[in-house]
Design a protein around this motif. Structure first.
Motif, short mmCIF file in Angstrom:
data_model
loop_
_atom_site.label_atom_id
_atom_site.label_comp_id
_atom_site.label_asym_id
_atom_site.label_seq_id
_atom_site.Cartn_x
_atom_site.Cartn_y
_atom_site.Cartn_z
N VAL A 199 0.64 -1.25 -0.04
CA VAL A 199 -0.10 0.01 -0.14
C VAL A 199 0.98 1.36 -0.04
O VAL A 199 0.80 2.23 -0.78
CB VAL A 199 -0.87 -0.29 1.23
CG1 VAL A 199 -1.49 1.31 1.35
CG2 VAL A 199 -2.02 -1.03 1.08
N ILE A 200 1.85 1.20 0.87
CA ILE A 200 2.84 2.52 0.85
C ILE A 200 3.51 2.70 -0.48
O ILE A 200 3.73 3.82 -0.91
CB ILE A 200 3.71 2.30 2.12
CG1 ILE A 200 3.15 2.23 3.51
CG2 ILE A 200 5.07 3.32 2.06
CD1 ILE A 200 4.04 2.02 4.50
N ILE A 201 3.85 1.40 -1.06
CA ILE A 201 4.65 1.79 -2.41
C ILE A 201 3.70 2.46 -3.41
O ILE A 201 4.18 2.99 -4.36
CB ILE A 201 4.95 0.31 -2.80
CG1 ILE A 201 6.55 -0.27 -1.72
CG2 ILE A 201 5.64 0.27 -4.38
CD1 ILE A 201 6.80 -1.52 -2.22
N ILE A 202 2.33 1.83 -3.48
CA ILE A 202 1.39 2.14 -4.26
C ILE A 202 1.32 3.78 -4.11
O ILE A 202 1.21 4.46 -5.04
CB ILE A 202 0.30 1.21 -4.34
CG1 ILE A 202 0.30 0.06 -4.69
CG2 ILE A 202 -0.97 1.92 -4.81
CD1 ILE A 202 -0.84 -1.04 -4.50
N PHE A 203 1.13 4.16 -2.87
CA PHE A 203 0.71 5.50 -2.56
C PHE A 203 2.26 6.26 -2.91
O PHE A 203 1.79 7.19 -3.62
CB PHE A 203 0.81 5.68 -0.88
CG PHE A 203 0.43 7.08 -0.65
CD1 PHE A 203 -0.95 7.62 -0.66
CD2 PHE A 203 1.52 7.71 0.03
CE1 PHE A 203 -0.93 9.17 -0.36
CE2 PHE A 203 1.21 8.93 0.63
CZ PHE A 203 0.13 9.81 0.25
N ILE A 204 3.24 5.98 -2.58
CA ILE A 204 4.47 6.73 -3.06
C ILE A 204 4.40 6.77 -4.38
O ILE A 204 4.80 7.95 -5.10
CB ILE A 204 5.74 6.19 -2.41
CG1 ILE A 204 5.61 6.34 -0.69
CG2 ILE A 204 6.85 6.71 -2.91
CD1 ILE A 204 6.73 5.57 -0.25
N THR A 205 4.05 5.70 -5.19
CA THR A 205 4.37 5.70 -6.52
C THR A 205 3.25 6.70 -7.38
O THR A 205 3.70 7.39 -8.15
CB THR A 205 4.11 4.33 -7.19
OG1 THR A 205 4.98 3.49 -6.73
CG2 THR A 205 4.04 4.36 -8.68
N ALA A 206 2.01 6.66 -6.53
CA ALA A 206 1.12 7.56 -7.03
C ALA A 206 1.29 8.98 -6.85
O ALA A 206 1.16 9.74 -7.90
CB ALA A 206 -0.38 7.32 -6.57
N GLU A 207 1.82 9.44 -5.56
CA GLU A 207 2.29 10.62 -5.42
C GLU A 207 3.41 11.21 -6.18
O GLU A 207 3.43 12.32 -6.73
CB GLU A 207 2.72 10.66 -3.86
CG GLU A 207 1.56 10.67 -2.96
CD GLU A 207 0.80 12.19 -2.89
OE1 GLU A 207 1.52 12.99 -3.09
OE2 GLU A 207 -0.32 11.89 -3.06
N ARG A 208 4.26 10.02 -6.63
CA ARG A 208 5.44 10.53 -7.41
C ARG A 208 4.98 10.96 -8.92
O ARG A 208 5.45 11.86 -9.29
CB ARG A 208 6.53 9.28 -7.51
CG ARG A 208 7.72 9.62 -8.55
CD ARG A 208 8.49 8.32 -8.67
NE ARG A 208 9.55 8.69 -9.30
CZ ARG A 208 9.63 8.46 -10.87
NH1 ARG A 208 8.28 7.76 -11.19
NH2 ARG A 208 10.77 8.35 -11.56
N GLU A 209 4.11 10.18 -9.46
CA GLU A 209 3.39 10.49 -10.46
C GLU A 209 2.77 11.77 -10.62
O GLU A 209 2.79 12.31 -11.84
CB GLU A 209 2.48 9.31 -11.12
CG GLU A 209 3.41 7.78 -11.48
CD GLU A 209 2.38 6.78 -11.64
OE1 GLU A 209 1.20 6.90 -11.74
OE2 GLU A 209 2.78 5.69 -12.00
N SER A 210 1.90 12.00 -9.57
CA SER A 210 1.18 13.12 -9.53
C SER A 210 2.19 14.46 -9.43
O SER A 210 2.06 15.46 -10.35
CB SER A 210 0.52 13.24 -8.22
OG SER A 210 -0.26 14.66 -8.22
N LEU A 211 3.33 14.45 -8.68
CA LEU A 211 4.53 15.13 -8.70
C LEU A 211 5.04 15.66 -9.93
O LEU A 211 5.36 16.68 -10.34
CB LEU A 211 5.39 14.94 -7.46
CG LEU A 211 5.12 15.19 -6.20
CD1 LEU A 211 5.87 14.72 -5.33
CD2 LEU A 211 4.35 16.67 -5.88
N VAL A 212 5.36 14.47 -10.57
CA VAL A 212 5.93 14.25 -11.97
C VAL A 212 5.14 15.24 -13.04
O VAL A 212 5.58 16.07 -13.83
CB VAL A 212 6.53 13.17 -12.26
CG1 VAL A 212 6.87 13.25 -13.96
CG2 VAL A 212 7.46 12.60 -11.59
N LYS A 213 3.91 14.74 -12.70
CA LYS A 213 2.75 15.64 -13.92
C LYS A 213 2.78 17.06 -13.59
O LYS A 213 2.47 17.76 -14.54
CB LYS A 213 1.51 14.77 -13.57
CG LYS A 213 0.41 15.12 -14.60
CD LYS A 213 -0.84 14.45 -14.41
CE LYS A 213 -2.11 15.00 -15.60
NZ LYS A 213 -3.21 14.08 -15.35
N SER A 214 2.57 17.33 -12.16
CA SER A 214 2.40 18.71 -11.94
C SER A 214 3.85 19.58 -12.12
O SER A 214 3.80 20.79 -12.98
CB SER A 214 2.08 18.84 -10.39
OG SER A 214 2.37 20.21 -9.80
#
Length: 231
Positions: free
Chosen positions: A54-69
């Motif tokens: 769950v933590i890895i999925i969350f971090i990955t999603a946050e990373r993708e969101s930050l990269v997109k932003s």
């Protein structure tokens, strides 16, 4: 003797028979406890794995969101830079066009003035009255002296904004003097001018926007205007 041996043997067998089932039960209990511990450890490890996933999925999603932003921000910045560059280019072009028009008007003024026996030119920079006069003097001229209505109308026809003329009472309060030290004989003032507002208006500007003839006004000498030079 034989009886004693008999009873002793019987007692030993009974003791062995008594302790034997207890030892088996103890081992079974230990095995059960070991099985429970193993199950608990397995469950805990499973929960930890799920939590890590769950933590890895969350971090990955946050990373993708930050990269997109970040990418969106970079694109917006690039678009802003491009827009500013285009505006700067457009403004530069307009500035050059205006300078060309000003130069053309100045040349027209010079040619027309030459026909009438005058030689005028307008400064291209906004300066105080003293700075404008120095600008003219550096070029072998001085701020214009206007002593006839014909000259007044002629200059008003070419000046498109407020300009300094060679008249002030800097050295002689309440007595207007031209730059050649001659006294003012005829003035072309706005109504109720000069008024020396707040006692600090010692230099004269020509403002052609309202009236082609009566358009003089006294102003503080520190105000920035272009100047009309006469040579």
């Amino acid at each position: 003797m034989e009886l004693d041996n008999f009873y002793q043997n019987v007692g030993r067998r009974n003791i062995k028979d008594t302790f034997k089932p207890r030892t088996l039960n103890h081992r079974q209990d230990e095995e059960r406890r070991g099985s429970r511990c193993l199950v608990l450890m397995t469950v805990c490890l499973g929960l930890i794995c799920v939590l890590l996933l769950v933590i890895i999925i969350f971090i990955t999603a946050e990373r993708e969101s930050l990269v997109k932003s970040y990418k969106n921000s970079v694109e917006e910045i690039n678009q802003t830079i491009n827009s500013l560059q285009e505006n700067y280019t457009e403004l530069t072009q307009k500035k050059l066009e205006l300078e060309s028009k000003v130069t053309s008007l100045s040349d027209d003024l010079t040619r027309e003035a030459s026909k009438r026996g005058y030689f005028f030119f307008i400064s291209h920079e906004l300066k105080s009255w003293s700075e404008s006069r120095q600008y003219c003097r550096d070029r072998g001229a001085d701020l214009v002296i206007i002593n006839t209505e014909e000259k007044q109308r002629f200059i008003s026809s070419f000046a498109k904004e407020r300009v300094w003329i060679g008249l002030s009472d800097i050295e002689n309060k309440h007595r207007m003097i031209w730059v050649d030290n001659s006294t003012l004989n005829q003035g072309f003032w706005f109504k109720y001018e000069p008024n020396n507002y707040e006692g600090n208006e010692d230099c004269i500007e020509l403002n052609p926007t309202k009236d082609p003839v009566n358009n003089w006004n006294d102003q503080p000498c520190s105000h920035k205007r272009k100047g009309i030079c006469e040579k």
